[in-house]
Scaffold this motif. Structure first.
Motif, PDB file in Angstrom:
ATOM      1  N   CYS A  86       0.694  -1.076   0.353  1.00 45.49           N
ATOM      2  CA  CYS A  86      -0.532  -0.155  -0.130  1.00 45.49           C
ATOM      3  C   CYS A  86       0.767   1.114   0.289  1.00 45.49           C
ATOM      4  CB  CYS A  86      -0.883  -0.015   1.032  1.00 45.49           C
ATOM      5  SG  CYS A  86      -1.945  -0.943   1.093  1.00 45.49           S
TER       6      CYS A  86
ATOM      7  N   SER B 285       1.131   5.118   1.145  1.00 44.02           N
ATOM      8  CA  SER B 285       0.784   6.095   2.174  1.00 44.02           C
ATOM      9  C   SER B 285       1.251   7.965   1.648  1.00 44.02           C
ATOM     10  CB  SER B 285       1.417   6.212   3.443  1.00 44.02           C
ATOM     11  OG  SER B 285       1.443   4.926   4.323  1.00 44.02           O
TER      12      SER B 285
ATOM     13  N   HIS C  33       1.188  11.535   2.781  1.00 47.14           N
ATOM     14  CA  HIS C  33       1.239  12.113   4.404  1.00 47.14           C
ATOM     15  C   HIS C  33       1.339  13.259   3.742  1.00 47.14           C
ATOM     16  CE1 HIS C  33       2.670   8.581   6.351  1.00 47.14           C
ATOM     17  NE2 HIS C  33       3.825   8.628   4.826  1.00 47.14           N
TER      18      HIS C  33
ATOM     19  N   THR D  31      -2.091  11.245   7.474  1.00 44.05           N
ATOM     20  CA  THR D  31      -1.456  10.409   6.799  1.00 44.05           C
ATOM     21  C   THR D  31      -3.160   9.710   5.970  1.00 44.05           C
ATOM     22  OG1 THR D  31       0.004   9.949   7.833  1.00 44.05           O
ATOM     23  CG2 THR D  31      -0.125   8.098   6.825  1.00 44.05           C
TER      24      THR D  31
ATOM     25  N   SER E  85      -3.937   6.439   3.657  1.00 42.54           N
ATOM     26  CA  SER E  85      -3.688   5.211   2.995  1.00 42.54           C
ATOM     27  C   SER E  85      -4.319   4.853   0.790  1.00 42.54           C
ATOM     28  CB  SER E  85      -3.548   3.804   3.805  1.00 42.54           C
ATOM     29  OG  SER E  85      -3.516   2.269   3.338  1.00 42.54           O
TER      30      SER E  85
ATOM     31  N   GLN F 272      -4.946   2.246  -2.141  1.00 42.12           N
ATOM     32  CA  GLN F 272      -4.220   0.689  -2.729  1.00 42.12           C
ATOM     33  C   GLN F 272      -3.913   1.364  -4.377  1.00 42.12           C
ATOM     34  OE1 GLN F 272      -4.704  -2.594  -1.094  1.00 42.12           O
ATOM     35  NE2 GLN F 272      -3.467  -2.641  -3.473  1.00 42.12           N
TER      36      GLN F 272
ATOM     37  N   THR G 130       4.995   7.003   0.803  1.00 42.52           N
ATOM     38  CA  THR G 130       5.852   6.501   1.051  1.00 42.52           C
ATOM     39  C   THR G 130       5.236   5.591   0.982  1.00 42.52           C
ATOM     40  OG1 THR G 130       4.958   6.305   3.620  1.00 42.52           O
ATOM     41  CG2 THR G 130       7.054   8.401   2.296  1.00 42.52           C
TER      42      THR G 130
ATOM     43  N   GLN H 171       3.997   1.529   2.604  1.00 42.82           N
ATOM     44  CA  GLN H 171       3.656   1.589   3.814  1.00 42.82           C
ATOM     45  C   GLN H 171       4.131   0.153   4.822  1.00 42.82           C
ATOM     46  OE1 GLN H 171      -0.720   0.690   4.304  1.00 42.82           O
ATOM     47  NE2 GLN H 171      -1.205   2.924   4.615  1.00 42.82           N
TER      48      GLN H 171
END
Length: 158
Positions: A44, A46, A48, A53, A55, A57, A156, A158
């Motif tokens: 996944c 992320s 920010h 934050t 998430s 897919q 980033t 995960q």
């Protein structure tokens, strides 16, 4: 007559030997980026934004794999149309453009080859072509986190 016959044989020999018209190279499917093999489940992503934050897919595609290879990435993003933020990558990603029709809040799309777009509001009908990158799993609060102006989003794994 003998010269015509010999000329014909030479032409035939050149054609059979590949000396005829130039051939177009056969397109090959793009290879997956190093480190993330095709068929491997993608991690996944992320996003920010300040203290928030989110998430996401990712799509199972060479485009998403190429993006993952560039992470972590901080991307300055600009406001557009009151429903999206966009930022330009340093170099292009592989593309597979399609007309999405409606766009949902939380969609991560690539416009052209190098413009990453985060939609924080839905759009009922888009006339533009995009390459799908993924979708933010819970976009609640995304619009507030991104705000009205420019913002830097850090991407980033995960």
């Amino acid at each position: 007559m003998n010269l015509q016959f010999i000329g014909g044989l030479v032409s035939l020999a050149l054609l059979l030997a590949g000396g005829g018209t130039p051939q177009e190279p056969v397109p090959q499917p793009p290879a997956p980026p190093a480190g993330i093999e095709e068929g491997t489940e993608l991690p996944c992503l992320s996003l920010h934004v300040g203290e928030h934050t989110f998430s996401a897919q990712l799509e199972d595609s060479d485009t998403a794999r190429a993006l993952l290879e560039r992470l972590p990435l901080s991307l300055p993003m600009e406001e557009l149309h009151g429903n999206e933020k966009y930022g330009y990558l340093e170099s292009p990603l592989p593309t597979h453009p399609f007309l999405p029709g409606s766009i949902r809040a939380g969609d991560l799309l690539l416009y052209g080859e190098d413009c990453l777009v985060v939609f924080y509001e839905g759009l009922p009908d888009s006339p533009y072509s995009y390459t799908a990158l993924g979708h933010i799993e819970n976009p609640e609060g995304l619009a507030g986190a991104l705000g009205n102006g420019s913002v830097t989003v850090r991407f980033t794994v995960q």
